[in-house]
Design a protein around this motif. Sequence first.
Motif, short mmCIF file in Angstrom:
data_model
loop_
_atom_site.label_atom_id
_atom_site.label_comp_id
_atom_site.label_asym_id
_atom_site.label_seq_id
_atom_site.Cartn_x
_atom_site.Cartn_y
_atom_site.Cartn_z
N TYR A 42 -46.95 38.57 42.99
CA TYR A 42 -46.62 36.99 42.29
C TYR A 42 -46.46 36.07 43.47
O TYR A 42 -45.29 36.27 43.79
N ALA A 53 -44.31 32.35 35.12
CA ALA A 53 -44.08 34.02 34.66
C ALA A 53 -43.61 34.13 33.64
O ALA A 53 -44.25 36.00 33.75
N THR A 54 -44.32 33.58 32.53
CA THR A 54 -43.45 34.31 31.39
C THR A 54 -45.10 35.18 31.02
O THR A 54 -45.08 36.49 29.85
N ALA A 62 -45.86 38.12 32.77
CA ALA A 62 -45.23 39.34 32.64
C ALA A 62 -45.34 39.95 31.20
O ALA A 62 -45.71 41.05 30.88
N ILE A 94 -45.00 45.28 39.52
CA ILE A 94 -45.49 43.43 39.54
C ILE A 94 -44.37 43.93 41.06
O ILE A 94 -43.59 44.01 41.21
N TYR A 137 -42.72 40.84 43.74
CA TYR A 137 -42.73 39.51 43.27
C TYR A 137 -41.97 39.42 44.54
O TYR A 137 -41.15 39.24 45.28
N PHE A 185 -39.35 38.95 35.38
CA PHE A 185 -40.55 40.04 35.47
C PHE A 185 -39.57 41.48 35.44
O PHE A 185 -40.05 42.56 35.41
N SER A 211 -39.79 42.14 32.23
CA SER A 211 -40.85 42.49 31.69
C SER A 211 -40.79 44.21 31.08
O SER A 211 -41.83 44.07 29.80
N THR A 226 -40.74 46.60 38.51
CA THR A 226 -41.14 44.85 38.83
C THR A 226 -40.50 45.64 40.60
O THR A 226 -38.85 45.84 40.57
N VAL A 230 -38.29 43.16 43.52
CA VAL A 230 -38.41 41.71 44.05
C VAL A 230 -38.59 41.37 44.91
O VAL A 230 -37.07 42.44 45.51
N ASN A 279 -36.99 49.70 39.46
CA ASN A 279 -36.78 48.17 38.74
C ASN A 279 -35.87 47.36 39.17
O ASN A 279 -34.73 47.08 38.51
#
Length: 507
Positions: free
Chosen positions: A95, A114-115, A118, A129, A131, A156, A159, A163, A165, A225
């Motif tokens: 993303y 984003a929602t 996700a 994911i 990001y 995210f 979610s 993820t 980030v 995550n």
Amino acid sequence: MSELTQPTGREDALRAVPRDDGSAPRALVLGATGYIGGRLTPRLLNAGYRVRILARDAVRAASFGWGEECEIFEGSADDEHAVASAMDDVDVVYYLIHSMSAGKGFEESDERAATTVATTAARAGVRRIVYLGGLHPDDVKLSPHLRSRVHVGEIFLESGVPTLVLQAGVVIGSGSASFEMIRHLTDVLPYMPAPKWVRNRIQPIAVRDVLHYLLGAARVDDRVNRAVDIGGPDVLRYGQMMNGYAVEAGLRQRAIAALPVLTPELASHWNECIMKDHAVDALIPRPEGGLTPYRRSVALALGRVDADAVETSWQDAEVTGAPSDPLPSDPDWAGRTVFTDKRSVATRASVAELWRVILGIGGENGWYSSPLLWAVRGLMDRVVGGVGLRRGRRSRTAARVGDAIDFWRVEAVDQTEDGHLLRLRAEMKVPGEAWLELRAVPDGDGARYEQRAVFFPRGLLGRLYWLAVLPFHGLIFSGMAARITAAAETGDHAGSGVLREDAPDPA
């Protein structure tokens, strides 16, 4: 697809891990036509991923060099139906989008997209994911855009899909918004009064290192995550970043005075951004050879290192393949100041006849315009220590890459069915960088002569220089276009044994 600079995606530590059945994993890239996405996508292909992209404009996406190698779905990230279709049989989602250019309501747009992604990723059973967010301090007021990026990361992470980030600060690469701002401020202003936040510290990162972490993120254990900070090896103040750029760009260091003003609204855009820890090292090994220092990053971004000339050259402006100093690495959308003078003249001469004239330009064959003005320009160059017109050229009838032609250097000699191109890089003393392109293009039963002068000014002096010589361009460049086409039509070209009356004195 052009040969890529590091990382290429072929590094062992970045290669795709096959699925349990031995097939290649599939990566969905949202934002593939953007600054980071456009570089990440071909590297994912190199790494062995099957790449699918979701883009608002499928035609534009297909026009990229990697377009034919990807599955392209058309749609936006907030369109649940389009996202669900693109998400089918996907292992990892990148993303790389946000509403930087949006006006009022961009935070709501970011949240909605984003929602949607996700929720759909969780429903589709996506494995991970990834990001790219923003590096930020804790417990301070953030700018609206940075605040929105933090919120997207949180969406995210909550979610249910593992993820990672990656939170980066200033990305050093030609075309990145932060780097271009540093470039423009330093180029134009010899003295910079600035608010107190110019003393804030920041940890910039080279775009190549961002790509390394993005590629490595797809291989991280599925149980991870979390958000992690990424940054380069140098922690600098904004003023040090500007002067580091000045040194690499060949400019004098700038005097920067921090004024005793707070400017709280503006300062919220310039938070002190340094890594809180190095937790990322336990998840993704650093690049072989280590992270890229700031000044090395600047040198790469400016296109002054041959190893990165292909990818970071001014490809969108049809200027590639320079043998030595390439054209500065900025496509038009990067915001770099570029001055051009373009001429186009149709002629009944053939492409071959027109090309013979172009190929023999300079030296004793002359420049097909005012010999006095060219001679004066050559004399001015010699006075300030340049090469002037005294070098002439190796051959009256041929040119090859690397040849010197008066105070120019041949950068490209290309001949294709679509037309022929001679590109010259200026080696005269000018406050900037200059190129001259001459083309012979098929046009009905004849040909069309296309001429383009390109000038990248260095600082304020470079801009003043262009304005000073602008009145002479009408005489020089229009004369060149008219006389070159006339010579092609009459056969008065190099090798004919006839020296043109406008040939400058090679001495």
